[in-house]
Structures are given as structure tokens and as C-alpha cells.
Enzyme design. Structure first.
Site, PDB file in Angstrom:
ATOM      1  N   ALA A  66      32.403  -3.140  19.184  1.00 10.26           N
ATOM      2  CA  ALA A  66      32.620  -2.553  20.507  1.00 10.26           C
ATOM      3  C   ALA A  66      31.559  -1.479  20.692  1.00 10.26           C
ATOM      4  O   ALA A  66      31.016  -0.956  19.712  1.00 10.26           O
ATOM      5  CB  ALA A  66      34.009  -1.939  20.561  1.00 10.26           C
ATOM      6  N   GLY A 112      34.514  -5.021  16.458  1.00  6.97           N
ATOM      7  CA  GLY A 112      34.857  -5.945  17.548  1.00  6.97           C
ATOM      8  C   GLY A 112      34.106  -7.267  17.458  1.00  6.97           C
ATOM      9  O   GLY A 112      34.560  -8.279  17.992  1.00  6.97           O
ATOM     10  N   GLU A 115      36.060  -9.245  15.061  1.00  5.41           N
ATOM     11  CA  GLU A 115      37.321  -9.552  15.752  1.00  5.41           C
ATOM     12  C   GLU A 115      37.116 -10.677  16.774  1.00  5.41           C
ATOM     13  O   GLU A 115      37.977 -11.532  16.952  1.00  5.41           O
ATOM     14  CB  GLU A 115      37.871  -8.284  16.422  1.00  5.41           C
ATOM     15  CG  GLU A 115      38.344  -7.271  15.375  1.00  5.41           C
ATOM     16  CD  GLU A 115      38.790  -5.961  15.986  1.00  5.41           C
ATOM     17  OE1 GLU A 115      37.936  -5.263  16.582  1.00  5.41           O
ATOM     18  OE2 GLU A 115      39.985  -5.635  15.886  1.00  5.41           O
ATOM     19  N   GLU A 135      35.674   0.151  11.162  1.00  5.33           N
ATOM     20  CA  GLU A 135      36.242   1.146  12.080  1.00  5.33           C
ATOM     21  C   GLU A 135      36.678   2.442  11.406  1.00  5.33           C
ATOM     22  O   GLU A 135      36.543   3.524  11.988  1.00  5.33           O
ATOM     23  CB  GLU A 135      37.443   0.546  12.847  1.00  5.33           C
ATOM     24  CG  GLU A 135      37.044  -0.395  13.962  1.00  5.33           C
ATOM     25  CD  GLU A 135      36.843  -1.833  13.526  1.00  5.33           C
ATOM     26  OE1 GLU A 135      36.765  -2.107  12.314  1.00  5.33           O
ATOM     27  OE2 GLU A 135      36.764  -2.700  14.420  1.00  5.33           O
TER      28      GLU A 135
END
Ligand code: COA
Length: 260
Positions: A66, A112, A115, A135
Site C-alpha cells: 500500500a 498490500g 495481500e 507491516e
């Protein structure tokens, strides 16, 4: 429809969806997530498309996560909304597509990015791929379903090892762990994905949709964990550790955490 951060190419029944932010290692900002959602909605109802290959532009990254720069100043509420909206628009959307989505992991798949690869129905990787959920080095947790989907793919113990240590697996390790199904030299990755996509596209689209729906239904209980993840992800945004982790990333230095 024209897009700024993604591209779609079609070859017969196969659509290749590419994230186009190579200078930011294809990091997922809000606009990219929205464009991917629009593209997936479009591809899902296009009967000419039977398989989708999802990849990143360039030779370095699938998706490096992200967009840290975009969320570094978010509040707890904004953090929780980021997770919830992203899940709905992209990660759950991919998982619940009516046709298979194959991740062509062509480099870094972090946070992300991993993910996103895990939301796809299966993954092939190039030899240079590196996969991880870093993270906690930013003072936050995976917020796009990673706590649930990683445990589904590799088991709880390995998932917690990866998430708490933030280790990056190389492609061969990811293969051994069952996180990817195949590892090939980078220049062969797209062709290998197309080969399996070709096989899939000769099979009954109706039956394939039924198979995806049935496999996903077996994981319906993950909803509880997904909701908890969104809450916990948001709460991290109120911590000193989160400020330190994201600031350290942007200042290109190692973070120093206090646990506060
Ligand atoms: N969000 C925002 N920008 C990112 C990003 C992310 N997740 N990942 C990389 N970028 C940007 C970098 O800030 C840099 O931008 P700049 O040139 O404007 O400074 C550019 O992409 C290139 O990355 P850089 O870090 O210089 O490349 P590198 O080869 O030294 O390192 C990584 C590659 C993937 C190891 C490193 O970029 C990284 O750790 N990224 C973050 C991974 C992460 O924690 N993801 C989880 C997010 S939830």
C-alpha cells in the site's frame, strides 16, 4: 474506459491486467485501487474474458505494498476505513471474481502487494520475486486480509513467523512454503501464466465459477478475522510506533520502536 495507473491487454480469452506505477514500485494508492476495481468489474461481465492475469509493470516489483506516503498521516478512523474500503474494492473483489485471476509475481510482493497476490486464485512467480508482510516494521499490521489469507495458504505457524518477523521469502522459499505454485525465470513468467490460462479457458466457465464460489465458501468463517484485522489495523494508526515506523520509512532509516 481510460486508466492512468493500470493497463488491460486482451489476447483471445485472456486479459492481462498490469499495474503501471513502476517508479513507485507499483505501490497501491487510492486511485490505483479504484481503477483496479473498475477494471475488475468490467472484466467480470465480459464473456469474452475467461481468465485474468494480474501483474506489475517493470522488472523489479509486482507491488511493493500500500502507498505508505499516502496513509502516513491518517487517523485511527481513516486507517480503519482504508483497510475496510480497500478490502471491499480490491482484495475481496479479486477473490470473488467469477473467473480465475492468476497473480504473475514478477518481483517484490510486499505488504498490500503480497495481500493482492494472495487474493488471486493462485500465484506463479519469477526467480527474482521476494514476498513478505513487513507491516510490523512500520508499526502496523497487514490490513488487506493478509492475517487471514496467509494463514489459509501456509498455515498459522508459518503465517505468524512471517508476519511477526517481517522476513522476506525468496521465490524458492515461497514455493516450498506453498505460497506460490511455480517459479520460472522472469522472461518466462507471463508465458507460463498464459499457458495455464489457455488450459483454463477451454473448460466450462459456468463450472469454473461454481468451483471458485464453492472453494471460497469454505473460508466464509474468515469474515470474523477480517473484521478484527480492520479494527486492529485502524488502532495502530493512533500509536507512537506507527508514527515512528512510517517516518523512518520516508526518511530512509531504521525505526526505533518503544511499544507505545
Ligand atoms: N509506498 C510508497 N512508496 C513506495 C513503496 C510503498 N509501499 N515502496 C516503494 N516506494 C517508493 C520509494 O519510496 C521510492 O520512491 P522515491 O524514489 O520517490 O524515494 C521508490 O518507490 C523506489 O523504492 P526504493 O525504496 O528506493 O527501492 P529499493 O530498491 O531501495 O527498495 C523495497 C525496494 C521494496 C525493499 C523498498 O522500497 C521497501 O521496503 N518498500 C516498502 C515495502 C513495505 O513496507 N510495504 C508494506 C507497505 S504496507
Amino acid at each position: 474506459m481510460s486508466y492512468q495507473f493500470i493497463s488491460i491487454e486482451q489476447e483471445g480469452h485472456i486479459a492481462i491486467l498490469t499495474i503501471q506505477r513502476p517508479d513507485q514500485l507499483n505501490a497501491l494508492n487510492k486511485s490505483t485501487i479504484e481503477e483496479l476495481n473498475a477494471a475488475l468489474n468490467q472484466l467480470d461481465v465480459d464473456d469474452a474474458v475467461r481468465v485474468i492475469i494480474l501483474t506489475g509493470s517493470g522488472t523489479k516489483a509486482f507491488v511493493a505494498g500500500a502507498d505508505i506516503k499516502e496513509f502516513a498521516a491518517f487517523s485511527i478512523e481513516q486507517g480503519e476505513a482504508l483497510s475496510r474500503d480497500g478490502q471491499r474494492l480490491l482484495f475481496d473483489r479479486v477473490e470473488n471474481m467469477s473467473k480465475p485471476v492468476i497473480a504473475a509475481v514478477n518481483g517484490f510482493a510486499l505488504g498490500g502487494g503480497l495481500e493482492l497476490a494472495m487474493s488471486c486464485h493462485f500465484r506463479y512467480a519469477s526467480e527474482n520475486a521476494k514476498l513478505g508482510l513487513p507491516e510490523v516494521t512500520l508499526g502496523v499490521i497487514p490490513g488487506y486480509g493478509g492475517t487471514q489469507r496467509l494463514a489459509q495458504l501456509v498455515g498459522k505457524g508459518k503465517a505468524l513467523e512471517m508476519i511477526t518477523s517481517a522476513i522476506m521469502l525468496n521465490a524458492q522459499e515461497a514455493l516450498q512454503w506453498g505460497l506460490v505454485n511455480l517459479v520460472v525465470p522472469q522472461e518466462e513468467l507471463l508465458n507460463k501464466c498464459k499457458e495455464i490460462a489457455q488450459k483454463i479457458s477451454g473448460n466450462s466457465p459456468r463450472a469454473i465459477t461454481a468451483a471458485i464460489t464453492s472453494v471460497n465458501a469454505g473460508y466464509a468463517h474468515a469474515k470474523v478475522g477480517m473484521e478484527r484485522e480492520q479494527k486492529e489495523f485502524g488502532l495502530c494508526f493512533g500509536t507512537t510506533d506507527f508514527k515512528e515506523g512510517t517516518t523512518a520509512f520516508m526518511e530512509k532509516r531504521k525505526p526505533s520502536f518503544t511499544g507505545k
